[in-house]
Write an enzyme that holds these catalytic residues in place. Structure first.
Site, PDB file in Angstrom:
ATOM      1  N   HIS A 295       0.488   0.589  23.204  1.00  0.00           N
ATOM      2  CA  HIS A 295       1.749   1.326  23.405  1.00  0.00           C
ATOM      3  C   HIS A 295       2.008   2.132  22.136  1.00  0.00           C
ATOM      4  O   HIS A 295       2.429   1.581  21.119  1.00  0.00           O
ATOM      5  CB  HIS A 295       2.904   0.361  23.647  1.00  0.00           C
TER       6      HIS A 295
ATOM      7  N   HIS B  95       3.400   6.046  20.424  1.00  0.00           N
ATOM      8  CA  HIS B  95       3.969   7.390  20.470  1.00  0.00           C
ATOM      9  C   HIS B  95       3.327   8.228  19.364  1.00  0.00           C
ATOM     10  O   HIS B  95       3.426   7.889  18.184  1.00  0.00           O
ATOM     11  CB  HIS B  95       5.489   7.351  20.255  1.00  0.00           C
TER      12      HIS B  95
ATOM     13  N   LYS C  18       3.672   5.471  33.508  1.00  0.00           N
ATOM     14  CA  LYS C  18       4.789   4.873  32.776  1.00  0.00           C
ATOM     15  C   LYS C  18       6.113   5.085  33.508  1.00  0.00           C
ATOM     16  O   LYS C  18       6.475   6.207  33.852  1.00  0.00           O
ATOM     17  CB  LYS C  18       4.884   5.492  31.375  1.00  0.00           C
TER      18      LYS C  18
ATOM     19  N   HIS D  78       9.202   0.460  30.940  1.00  0.00           N
ATOM     20  CA  HIS D  78      10.247   0.244  29.949  1.00  0.00           C
ATOM     21  C   HIS D  78      11.299  -0.607  30.667  1.00  0.00           C
ATOM     22  O   HIS D  78      12.056  -0.105  31.496  1.00  0.00           O
ATOM     23  CB  HIS D  78      10.845   1.568  29.476  1.00  0.00           C
TER      24      HIS D  78
ATOM     25  N   HIS E 120       6.764  -3.717  25.335  1.00  0.00           N
ATOM     26  CA  HIS E 120       7.682  -4.135  24.272  1.00  0.00           C
ATOM     27  C   HIS E 120       8.670  -5.204  24.733  1.00  0.00           C
ATOM     28  O   HIS E 120       9.885  -5.011  24.714  1.00  0.00           O
ATOM     29  CB  HIS E 120       8.400  -2.941  23.642  1.00  0.00           C
TER      30      HIS E 120
ATOM     31  N   ASP F 229       4.463   0.248  19.898  1.00  0.00           N
ATOM     32  CA  ASP F 229       5.594   1.142  20.168  1.00  0.00           C
ATOM     33  C   ASP F 229       5.981   1.900  18.900  1.00  0.00           C
ATOM     34  O   ASP F 229       7.150   2.249  18.704  1.00  0.00           O
ATOM     35  CB  ASP F 229       6.796   0.373  20.730  1.00  0.00           C
TER      36      ASP F 229
END
Length: 346
Positions: free
Chosen positions: A13, A15, A99, A136, A174, A247
């Protein structure tokens, strides 16, 4: 133990953003990690296989010379996502997951799903072709307390979805609560969870005690200490249903240090040192490889990495920069609030 060699880890995960930010942060991941599941919440989001193809090309172009890193691409689920496009993306080998962002749940999620029934055609196709759904896991209804949103999501959204489509593989990303840990443990099949570096280390006091500290603010927000301890127990247990998903989410400081600061913590640069510290504290260094390098590939149906990294315990504390400079601006690095002695040997 003063030295530990493990298979090269993956980040399930991550970004990376885009443009100057992508160029400024990619090396902190590619230095230690072989692969990463790349989040699609850009502006505009990555909603089609063509979008993912173009984004992957930008990531590979930004890699430092000589680094071997494989971005695993995802699509941003909307109520209008085309099931045929998703299936073609999986068949091509490009798309590793889709996602689900409940609309308004986190950064750049305003285009997410408001009515899950409208996304059922693509979810049914994903279940049929074996493509995982990454979620999420928070509801966004205003009346639900922010600290309860993961537990309410499990009860009102995720469990009904899994009962409706039991063959759909779901990654709870997460995980932040004992509720999430217990729910994953109770599942007979097709459910796993990623755990971040920072949620193993901070609880909500880090954000609120002694003044507002925006660089510890993330979504899902850190919870009370009992939840942090449940996450540590799960991560260090060796249970194959739990694996690393940092994350890591870079934001420039002006967007964090303001009246309405962005959610996200940047951990890519020091994650392996932080994890070694946590696993050493828990007497579980022998299980770090499972959490960081083995469980994720098994869940996503990929081979483990052939190469390895070595962590060395230094006598003197290892230092990391307080900030990294990117072409987009400065990004504050996660401070675990204790000295780090484990270092990745280069």
């Amino acid at each position: 133990m003063q030295k530990l060699t493990i298979r090269r880890p993956d980040d399930w995960h991550l970004h990376l953003r885009d443009g100057a930010m992508l160029e400024g942060v990619i090396a902190d991941t590619s230095r230690h990690f072989a692969r990463a599941i790349i989040m699609p919440n850009l502006v505009p989001p990555v909603v089609t296989t063509a979008d993912a193809t173009a984004y992957r090309e930008r990531i590979l172009k930004a890699l430092p010379a000589g680094d071997r890193f494989q971005p695993l691409m995802t699509l941003y689920l909307t109520e209008h996502t085309n099931p045929d496009d998703v299936e073609e993306g999986k068949k091509s080998g490009l798309i590793s997951a889709v996602k689900l962002y409940p609309a308004g749940a986190t950064t750049n999620s305003h285009g997410g799903v408001r009515d899950l029934n409208k996304a059922m055609p693509v979810l049914e196709r994903m279940a049929k072709i074996g493509l995982p759904l990454c979620v999420h896991g928070e509801v966004t209804t205003p009346e639900v307390d922010i600290f309860d949103r993961e537990a309410v999501f499990i009860e009102t959204v995720l469990d009904p979805l899994r009962l409706r489509l039991p063959e759909l593989k779901v990654t709870m990303e997460h995980v932040t609560t004992s509720d999430g840990v217990d729910y994953i443990k109770s599942a007979k099949a097709n459910l796993a969870g990623s755990i971040t570096t920072h949620h193993l280390i901070i609880n909500r006091n880090a954000i609120l005690v002694g003044g507002i500290r925006p660089h510890y603010y993330c979504l899902p927000v850190a919870k009370r200490e009992s939840h942090r301890l449940a996450l540590r127990a799960a991560a260090t247990s060796g249970d194959s249903r739990f694996f690393l998903g940092t994350d890591s989410a870079p934001h420039v400081d002006p967007l964090k240090e303001c009246a309405c600061g962005c959610a996200g913590i940047y951990t890519s640069i020091n994650t392996m040192s932080c994890l070694a510290h946590v696993f050493e504290q828990e007497g579980a260094l022998d299980r770090l490889e499972a959490f960081a390098s083995l469980n994720g590939p098994a869940w996503y149906g990929l081979p483990v990495n052939e190469d390895s990294i070595t962590l060395v315990r230094r006598h003197e504390a290892v230092t990391f920069p307080a900030k990294i400079e990117t072409g987009a601006g400065p990004v504050t690095v996660f401070d675990p609030m204790f000295p780090l002695h484990w270092d990745v040997e280069i």
